[in-house]
Design an enzyme around this catalytic site. Structure first.
Site, PDB file in Angstrom:
ATOM      1  N   SER A   1       0.800  -1.098   0.025  1.00 39.50           N
ATOM      2  CA  SER A   1       0.020  -0.048  -0.060  1.00 39.50           C
ATOM      3  C   SER A   1       0.743   1.102  -0.056  1.00 39.50           C
ATOM      4  CB  SER A   1      -0.879  -0.044   1.364  1.00 39.50           C
ATOM      5  OG  SER A   1      -1.642  -1.140   1.390  1.00 39.50           O
TER       6      SER A   1
HETATM    7  N1  SAH Z   1      -1.559  -3.547   3.414  1.00 42.17           N
HETATM    8  C1  SAH Z   1      -1.071  -4.535   2.528  1.00 42.17           C
HETATM    9  C2  SAH Z   1      -1.680  -4.327   1.084  1.00 42.17           C
HETATM   10  C3  SAH Z   1      -1.896  -5.591   0.462  1.00 42.17           C
HETATM   11  S1  SAH Z   1      -2.978  -5.370  -0.934  1.00 42.17           S
HETATM   12  C4  SAH Z   1       0.417  -3.983   2.168  1.00 42.17           C
HETATM   13  O1  SAH Z   1       0.794  -2.706   2.621  1.00 42.17           O
HETATM   14  O2  SAH Z   1       1.182  -4.794   1.484  1.00 42.17           O
HETATM   15  C5  SAH Z   1      -4.325  -6.096  -0.369  1.00 42.17           C
HETATM   16  C6  SAH Z   1      -4.322  -7.525  -0.050  1.00 42.17           C
HETATM   17  O3  SAH Z   1      -5.570  -8.077   0.388  1.00 42.17           O
HETATM   18  C7  SAH Z   1      -3.732  -8.547  -1.113  1.00 42.17           C
HETATM   19  O4  SAH Z   1      -2.691  -9.268  -0.456  1.00 42.17           O
HETATM   20  C8  SAH Z   1      -5.038  -9.536  -1.384  1.00 42.17           C
HETATM   21  O5  SAH Z   1      -4.603 -10.610  -1.583  1.00 42.17           O
HETATM   22  C9  SAH Z   1      -5.551  -9.267   0.077  1.00 42.17           C
HETATM   23  N2  SAH Z   1      -6.895  -9.781  -0.159  1.00 42.17           N
HETATM   24  C10 SAH Z   1      -7.975  -9.756  -0.951  1.00 42.17           C
HETATM   25  N3  SAH Z   1      -9.017 -10.157  -0.756  1.00 42.17           N
HETATM   26  C11 SAH Z   1      -8.946 -10.921   0.309  1.00 42.17           C
HETATM   27  C12 SAH Z   1      -9.706 -11.726   1.323  1.00 42.17           C
HETATM   28  N4  SAH Z   1     -11.025 -11.838   1.201  1.00 42.17           N
HETATM   29  N5  SAH Z   1      -9.365 -12.097   2.553  1.00 42.17           N
HETATM   30  C13 SAH Z   1      -7.983 -11.732   2.871  1.00 42.17           C
HETATM   31  N6  SAH Z   1      -7.013 -11.058   1.937  1.00 42.17           N
HETATM   32  C14 SAH Z   1      -7.716 -10.401   0.802  1.00 42.17           C
END
Ligand code: SAH
Length: 218
Positions: free
Chosen positions: A65
């Site tokens: 993010s």
């Molecule tokens: N805050 C994290 C952002 C990751 S992007 C960072 O800074 O790295 C969002 C993440 O949510 C992705 O890895 C995606 O696979 C996950 N995601 C999407 N739907 C989801 C769900 N239903 N349950 C768990 N994770 C989910």
């Protein structure tokens, strides 16, 4: 200059120019950003961009993010320090580390197994011992350890998933991006006397939340 010194300087610059200059005030949040090494969470090919204020690819179509947006969300979570926090969307683990610097315990759920394992390894190597990991559909929350005083979702949902509101403690705060006709709206949801009290805070852009109470996988 040693490289570790220059990472520290880049973090300071990020905090001064992107967070403080744009209105982030919570000292606990700013201190966490000064401390957590974002460069450990990015892919090697993006190392030089580690402390730039935008999301970067982490594989599997997902992103680490944008620092400012995470800082904004963390400030809006009003963390005091003793909380049990549920995070949905571990991704790289960067946000997890920032949360773990402030709150007492972080329960983090990720649907993509290899991302969860990568994050787990990095966070363990960095020495965090207040984080609990689960692979699965985070729209279902993590009922075994509920209720949570704070819940943060870093992927964009069609609406607030019912299980997450159910697992929010009385007086608790849930931060979640919800898709609208104009991009995603960051919502802050509070549970007051069992009722949902919602505010729209700002516009944002996140990858989709996929799951039973999220979007369907394409
Ligand atoms: N805050 C994290 C952002 C990751 S992007 C960072 O800074 O790295 C969002 C993440 O949510 C992705 O890895 C995606 O696979 C996950 N995601 C999407 N739907 C989801 C769900 N239903 N349950 C768990 N994770 C989910």
């Amino acid at each position: 200059m040693r490289r570790s010194d220059s990472w520290k300087e880049l973090r300071k610059e990020l905090v001064d120019r992107q967070l403080i200059a744009r209105g982030i005030k919570d000292k606990k949040v700013l201190d966490a950003f000064l401390k957590v090494p974002r460069h450990e969470f990015v892919l090697p090919e993006y190392l030089d961009e580690s402390y730039n204020d935008y999301p970067l690819p982490i594989g599997f179509g997902q992103t680490i993010s944008q620092p400012y947006m995470i800082a904004y969300m963390m400030e809006a979570l009003e963390l005091q320090g003793g909380e049990k926090v549920l995070e949905i969307g571990t991704g790289s683990g960067y946000t997890t580390a920032l949360l773990a610097e402030i709150a007492k315990e972080i329960y983090t759920v990720e649907r993509i197994g290899p991302l969860l394992e990568r994050a787990r390894k990095i966070l363990e190597e960095l020495g965090y011992n207040n984080i609990y990991f689960k692979e699965g559909d985070g729209t279902l929350g993590w009922p075994e350890y509920a209720p949570y005083e704070r819940i943060i979702v870093t992927a964009s949902a069609p609406s607030v998933p019912t299980p997450l509101f159910e697992q929010l403690d009385e007086g608790g705060i849930l931060l979640i991006p919800v898709a609208s006709g104009f991009g995603d709206v960051l919502k802050r949801v509070k549970k007051i006397k069992g009722k949902m009290v919602e505010e729209n805070l700002t516009y944002c852009a996140f990858v989709p939340l996929i799951g039973k109470y999220g979007f369907k996988e394409k």
